[in-house]
Design a protein around this motif. Structure first.
Motif, short mmCIF file in Angstrom:
data_model
loop_
_atom_site.label_atom_id
_atom_site.label_comp_id
_atom_site.label_asym_id
_atom_site.label_seq_id
_atom_site.Cartn_x
_atom_site.Cartn_y
_atom_site.Cartn_z
N GLU A 46 0.63 -1.19 -0.01
CA GLU A 46 0.12 -0.06 -0.03
C GLU A 46 0.99 1.34 0.12
O GLU A 46 0.65 2.19 -0.75
CB GLU A 46 -0.88 -0.12 1.23
N GLY A 47 1.82 1.30 0.98
CA GLY A 47 2.82 2.43 0.85
C GLY A 47 3.40 2.87 -0.30
O GLY A 47 3.76 3.82 -0.84
N LYS A 48 3.98 1.52 -0.87
CA LYS A 48 4.91 1.79 -2.02
C LYS A 48 3.98 2.19 -3.40
O LYS A 48 4.32 2.71 -4.21
CB LYS A 48 5.26 0.08 -2.53
N CYS A 49 2.26 1.78 -3.51
CA CYS A 49 1.63 2.46 -4.24
C CYS A 49 1.46 3.76 -4.04
O CYS A 49 1.52 4.54 -5.11
CB CYS A 49 0.35 1.49 -4.37
N HIS A 50 1.05 4.05 -2.94
CA HIS A 50 1.13 5.62 -2.74
C HIS A 50 2.29 6.38 -3.06
O HIS A 50 2.24 7.51 -3.68
CB HIS A 50 0.86 5.91 -1.16
N ASN A 55 1.87 10.35 -3.58
CA ASN A 55 1.22 10.78 -2.31
C ASN A 55 2.35 10.01 -0.85
O ASN A 55 2.10 8.93 -0.41
CB ASN A 55 0.02 10.01 -1.97
N ALA A 56 3.27 10.95 -1.04
CA ALA A 56 4.37 10.50 -0.06
C ALA A 56 3.84 10.67 1.41
O ALA A 56 4.43 9.72 2.35
CB ALA A 56 5.54 11.38 -0.17
N MET A 57 3.07 11.41 1.72
CA MET A 57 2.68 11.48 3.05
C MET A 57 1.81 10.04 3.45
O MET A 57 2.04 9.51 4.71
CB MET A 57 1.68 12.74 3.43
N ALA A 58 0.99 9.78 2.74
CA ALA A 58 0.00 8.51 2.84
C ALA A 58 1.08 7.44 2.97
O ALA A 58 0.75 6.50 3.69
CB ALA A 58 -1.00 8.30 1.79
N ALA A 59 2.11 7.29 2.09
CA ALA A 59 3.23 6.23 1.93
C ALA A 59 3.70 6.20 3.31
O ALA A 59 3.93 5.02 3.86
CB ALA A 59 4.04 6.58 1.02
N LYS A 81 12.32 6.10 4.41
CA LYS A 81 13.23 7.16 4.23
C LYS A 81 13.10 7.79 2.76
O LYS A 81 13.17 8.84 2.75
CB LYS A 81 14.63 6.51 4.39
N ASN A 82 12.74 6.89 1.78
CA ASN A 82 12.64 7.25 0.36
C ASN A 82 11.19 8.25 0.49
O ASN A 82 11.23 9.18 -0.24
CB ASN A 82 12.31 5.98 -0.38
N ALA A 83 10.29 7.89 1.11
CA ALA A 83 8.96 8.69 1.19
C ALA A 83 9.25 9.90 1.75
O ALA A 83 8.80 11.25 1.31
CB ALA A 83 7.97 8.21 2.07
N ASN A 84 10.13 10.00 3.05
CA ASN A 84 10.27 11.28 3.61
C ASN A 84 11.36 12.15 2.46
O ASN A 84 11.20 13.49 2.34
CB ASN A 84 11.36 11.08 4.82
N ALA A 85 12.16 11.49 1.86
CA ALA A 85 13.02 12.31 0.68
C ALA A 85 12.17 12.92 -0.37
O ALA A 85 12.30 14.04 -0.79
CB ALA A 85 13.98 11.30 0.04
N MET A 109 12.27 17.29 -9.26
CA MET A 109 11.05 16.36 -9.64
C MET A 109 12.00 15.12 -10.28
O MET A 109 11.22 14.08 -10.02
CB MET A 109 10.44 17.20 -10.75
N ASP A 110 13.08 15.14 -10.68
CA ASP A 110 13.69 14.07 -11.51
C ASP A 110 14.02 13.25 -10.23
O ASP A 110 14.03 11.87 -10.32
CB ASP A 110 15.02 14.40 -12.15
N ARG A 111 14.65 13.62 -9.32
CA ARG A 111 14.78 13.08 -7.90
C ARG A 111 13.67 12.17 -7.45
O ARG A 111 13.60 10.99 -7.01
CB ARG A 111 15.57 13.63 -6.77
N ALA A 112 12.50 12.86 -7.40
CA ALA A 112 11.19 12.38 -6.91
C ALA A 112 10.63 11.30 -7.68
O ALA A 112 10.08 10.29 -7.18
CB ALA A 112 10.41 13.67 -6.60
N LEU A 113 10.77 11.60 -8.75
CA LEU A 113 10.27 10.53 -9.66
C LEU A 113 10.98 9.28 -9.82
O LEU A 113 10.39 8.33 -10.28
CB LEU A 113 10.09 11.02 -11.23
#
Length: 438
Positions: A46-50, A55-59, A81-85, A109-113
């Motif tokens: 579920e977190g990975k899908c978010h 949706n990093a907060m839900a993740a 850690k990835n979600a917080n990044a 955005m490249d890093r986030a993607l």
């Protein structure tokens, strides 16, 4: 067959994730943890899908729940850690977008993607910034990829229109903005862009019409108003500056025309028309070095016979400008007649003759002797049709065998005014002279 089994939903979620169908996978993952809240892999999926959907907060909440169930779970720790990044990249990007640091936003955005590959929101923000940076093909590619998956995505339609708008394809851009507003009537950016595009198109067309009708003052005003509509539209504004420069050249405001053309090439350094217009203004104001520089730029880009000839003409005028200007020395126009040249010589020769300044300081005498010699040179060249033709065409006079360094202006003076007794200076008082003709 077994709708209450959390593992089956979890497995199907994993399969959908491998297929890149994260939104469908999210539904299955959520159903798995609803059926079994202690299902760690369900929370991870579920977190990975978010996270993949942006949706990093839900993740973070999902990964946090997985860690509550298994605090040593390495995957949950890393994904948390990835979600917080991603949240940090979002925060930085938002600040940098306000600062108009679009390169930094693209980087974020490249890093986030890398962690959220299915996030349309991140892709759209990246595409919008690419458009603002003038990287239109890249921006169009991102928007087109989204539209292939979702043809009704208003944000992607807006970005497609924005690229066309900034490439000066305003009519096509308006069509995309209108389509975006049809999908999302409250899309603020599309609304503003559509309004600006329509206003810019109308002002530019009105300015062109006024120019064609010879109403240069009105054309100037309309182009100026158009330039105030959207400072971000670089390509259209470059054309508007060049158009206004053309108006200023028609009004003989050549310095203003040069400034407008300079602004045009600052916005678009590939804009040949602006270089040509500025070069002509430089020629008209006798700034030949600058004209040569612009014509060289043009010829390097477009090696046509016309551009080559313009460059040669400018180079010739530059060469001529570095020689003594005999017309200026005599104080006559370049189209002066033979009689006008003679009259000018008579006046200047008498004005600078050394005998007239015999009572002056040594410094003044030296300066007047120099001017007297130059007047003689000028008359010698301009009174001889053959030498005058060579001089006007920019050819070297030394090729005629005339060494101006050994030139004696007194011989010309005597030949013009007559031999001994034909002319003399006589004092009529201390420091003054009058002319006596025999």
């Amino acid at each position: 067959m077994c709708p209450k089994n959390a593992s089956y939903y979890g497995n199907r979620a994993a399969t959908l994730m491998m297929l890149g169908r994260f939104r469908e996978a999210l539904g299955d993952a959520q159903q798995s943890v609803r059926l079994d809240d202690s299902f760690v892999r369900g929370h991870l999926r579920e977190g990975k899908c978010h996270l993949s959907l942006g949706n990093a907060m839900a993740a973070c909440r999902s990964f946090q729940r997985a860690l509550e169930l298994d605090h040593k779970n390495a995957q949950a720790q890393q994904e948390f850690k990835n979600a917080n990044a991603v949240m940090e990249y979002e925060k930085i990007a938002e600040t940098d977008f306000e600062k108009r640091d679009f390169r930094k936003v693209v980087f974020c955005m490249d890093r986030a993607l890398e962690f959220a590959p299915a996030c349309h929101r991140f892709k759209i923000l990246k595409a919008e910034c690419l458009a603002m940076l003038g990287r239109y093909p890249e921006a169009q590619s991102v928007a087109s990829d989204i539209l292939r998956m979702d043809s009704t995505n208003a944000d992607a339609l807006y970005v497609r229109g924005l690229c066309l708008y900034y490439e000066d394809c305003i009519e096509k851009a308006v069509q995309f903005f209108v389509q975006a507003l049809r999908m999302a009537p409250d899309h603020e950016k599309a609304c503003i862009a559509c309004r600006n595009a329509k206003a810019l198109k109308a002002k530019k067309e009105d300015g062109n019409k006024a120019f064609k009708e010879g109403n240069y003052k009105l054309a100037y005003e309309l182009y100026t108003e158009a330039l105030g509509i959207d400072p971000n539209n670089i390509k259209t504004n470059a054309k508007l500056y060049c158009n206004r420069g053309t108006v200023n050249s028609k009004l003989r405001k050549l310095d203003d025309a040069i400034e407008d053309c300079t602004n045009a090439v600052k916005l678009d350094d590939t804009y040949i028309k602006a270089y040509l217009r500025r070069a002509q203004c430089y020629m008209d104001t006798e700034q030949y070095e600058e004209a040569v520089r612009d014509y060289e730029k043009v010829y390097q880009t477009e090696k046509t016979k016309e551009h080559k000839q313009l460059l040669k003409n400018a180079q010739l005028e530059l060469k001529k400008s570095k020689r003594k200007d005999y017309y200026k020395i005599l104080g006559v126009d370049k189209n002066a007649s033979e009689d006008e040249i003679k009259k000018a010589y008579r006046k200047r020769a008498l004005m600078h003759h050394p005998d007239r300044h015999s009572g002056a300081s040594a410094e003044v005498q030296k300066e007047e002797e120099k001017k007297f010699k130059e007047v003689g040179e000028a008359f010698t060249i301009l009174s001889d049709p053959k030498k005058k033709t060579r001089y006007d065409s920019g050819q070297d006079l030394d090729e005629e065998g005339m060494n101006m360094g050994d030139f004696d202006p007194n011989n010309i003076f005597k030949a013009f005014f007559g031999g001994p007794g034909g002319f003399s200076f006589e004092a009529s008082g201390p420091g003054s002279f009058f002319f006596q003709f025999g």
